[in-house]
Design an enzyme around this catalytic site. Structure first.
Site, PDB file in Angstrom:
ATOM      1  N   GLY A  71      13.272  -8.191 -13.345  1.00  0.00           N
ATOM      2  CA  GLY A  71      14.629  -7.671 -13.417  1.00  0.00           C
ATOM      3  C   GLY A  71      14.802  -6.611 -14.489  1.00  0.00           C
ATOM      4  N   THR A  74      17.488 -15.325 -10.047  1.00  0.00           N
ATOM      5  CA  THR A  74      17.644 -13.879  -9.858  1.00  0.00           C
ATOM      6  C   THR A  74      18.981 -13.386 -10.388  1.00  0.00           C
ATOM      7  OG1 THR A  74      16.190 -13.817  -7.931  1.00  0.00           O
ATOM      8  CG2 THR A  74      17.755 -12.021  -8.152  1.00  0.00           C
ATOM      9  N   PHE A 107      11.302 -16.526 -15.165  1.00  0.00           N
ATOM     10  CA  PHE A 107      10.224 -15.552 -14.990  1.00  0.00           C
ATOM     11  C   PHE A 107      10.755 -14.228 -14.457  1.00  0.00           C
ATOM     12  CE2 PHE A 107      10.488 -16.924 -10.595  1.00  0.00           C
ATOM     13  CZ  PHE A 107      10.059 -15.833  -9.858  1.00  0.00           C
ATOM     14  N   LYS A 108      11.912 -14.246 -13.822  1.00  0.00           N
ATOM     15  CA  LYS A 108      12.451 -13.033 -13.219  1.00  0.00           C
ATOM     16  C   LYS A 108      12.978 -12.036 -14.245  1.00  0.00           C
ATOM     17  CE  LYS A 108      13.331 -15.388  -8.886  1.00  0.00           C
ATOM     18  NZ  LYS A 108      14.283 -15.897  -7.904  1.00  0.00           N
ATOM     19  N   ASP A 109      12.998 -12.436 -15.527  1.00  0.00           N
ATOM     20  CA  ASP A 109      13.344 -11.473 -16.570  1.00  0.00           C
ATOM     21  C   ASP A 109      12.331 -10.328 -16.594  1.00  0.00           C
ATOM     22  OD1 ASP A 109      15.730 -12.532 -17.660  1.00  0.00           O
ATOM     23  OD2 ASP A 109      14.593 -14.052 -18.744  1.00  0.00           O
TER      24      ASP A 109
END
Length: 299
Positions: free
Chosen positions: A104, A130, A99-101
């Protein structure tokens, strides 16, 4: 400890990462959107641009912000039916399966837009997700170096391969400790004013508002898909259960609720390393607790 006298714009907050005494930058006001029905009818990129535009303000021109969002959100986030009245928002369709795409990649676009002159060094700690998301988001960007600290032996082999094999402007360091120790080293570096100035130190952890803000958009995405498919009606209150470690992702859900999305309960789901859950329950923050290796290492 609050420092209301330290007021910066979005660009400075993204470039600086942390405020005084390792404080987090937070919007002075969270805007309440009155046109939720119109927003939910829009495609992902256009809707996200309007949501982020409301949070950021007029600092970044609309056309430029739309291009940043278009460059960042190049993958879907479908809602899957689990069982009656229970749905899963699939946030694993980005390049690093995390989900951090979302956060980021948008932060990379934001920093590339507002960076100005001079060198930038991204220093970030990771418990798995991350590191991969940040590494791929910033990989190959000119005059931006990335240094990632991670706990040796405490992330999955796949996660380690995702960000330790890139090279180029991505450097990785394995620390013989847990994630909290890695995060402490990052914050210690930010306390060194001379070091920060010398290498243009920045962080891409969820402590950076540039990572947090774009996570708000997929709460709207989930709700909009449920309305569009007829599984709920506009105005129905929806509860969100969020697997979370440092609670940054669920904070984005709180932002969405404050902005007018009909969010009911925000439920934090932690694994055995539930330090923050314990803190919220008991008021005690125990950093000396043992670290438990689980099947969800990013938490």
């Amino acid at each position: 400890i609050k420092h209301p006298e330290e007021q910066v714009n979005f660009a400075q907050a993204v470039r600086q990462g942390l405020g005084k005494n390792q404080g987090l930058f937070f919007p002075e006001n969270i805007p309440h959107l009155s046109n939720i029905d119109e927003l939910l009818a829009l495609p992902l990129v256009e809707r996200s641009q309007k949501i982020l535009g409301a949070l950021i303000g007029e600092e970044i021109p609309q056309a430029q912000l739309e291009q940043m969002v278009r460059n960042a959100f190049t993958f879907p986030a479908p809602v899957a039916n689990v069982e009656d009245n229970i749905y899963a928002l699939e946030l694993f369709h980005g390049p690093t399966l995390a989900f951090k795409d979302f956060g980021g990649r948008f932060m990379a676009q934001a920093l590339a837009t507002v960076r100005g002159d001079g060198k930038i060094t991204i220093l970030t700690a990771t418990s798995g997700d991350t590191g991969a998301a940040v590494a791929h988001a910033f990989y190959g960007l000119e005059n931006i170096d990335v240094v990632i600290l991670y706990p040796k032996g405490k992330i999955s082999p796949l996660q380690e391969k995702l960000f330790c094999t890139l090279g180029g402007n991505i450097r990785t360091i394995a620390i013989n400790a847990d994630f909290d120790a890695c995060q402490a080293l990052v914050k210690q570096a930010f306390d060194d004013a001379e070091l920060r100035q010398a290498i243009g130190l920045n962080s891409a952890n969820s402590i950076n508002i540039g990572r947090l803000a774009p996570q708000v958009v997929y709460y709207f995405r989930a709700y909009g898909d449920l309305v569009k498919s007829g599984r709920i009606h506009l105005g129905d209150v929806v509860d969100y259960t969020v697997p979370t470690g440092n609670f940054g992702d669920i904070l984005a859900g709180y932002f969405a609720r404050q902005m007018g999305l009909p969010v009911g309960r925000l439920i934090c789901a932690s694994n055995a390393n539930d330090v923050l859950t314990e803190f919220l329950t008991t008021g005690r923050y125990d950093k000396r607790r043992p670290f438990y290796k689980t099947t969800s290492p990013s938490m």
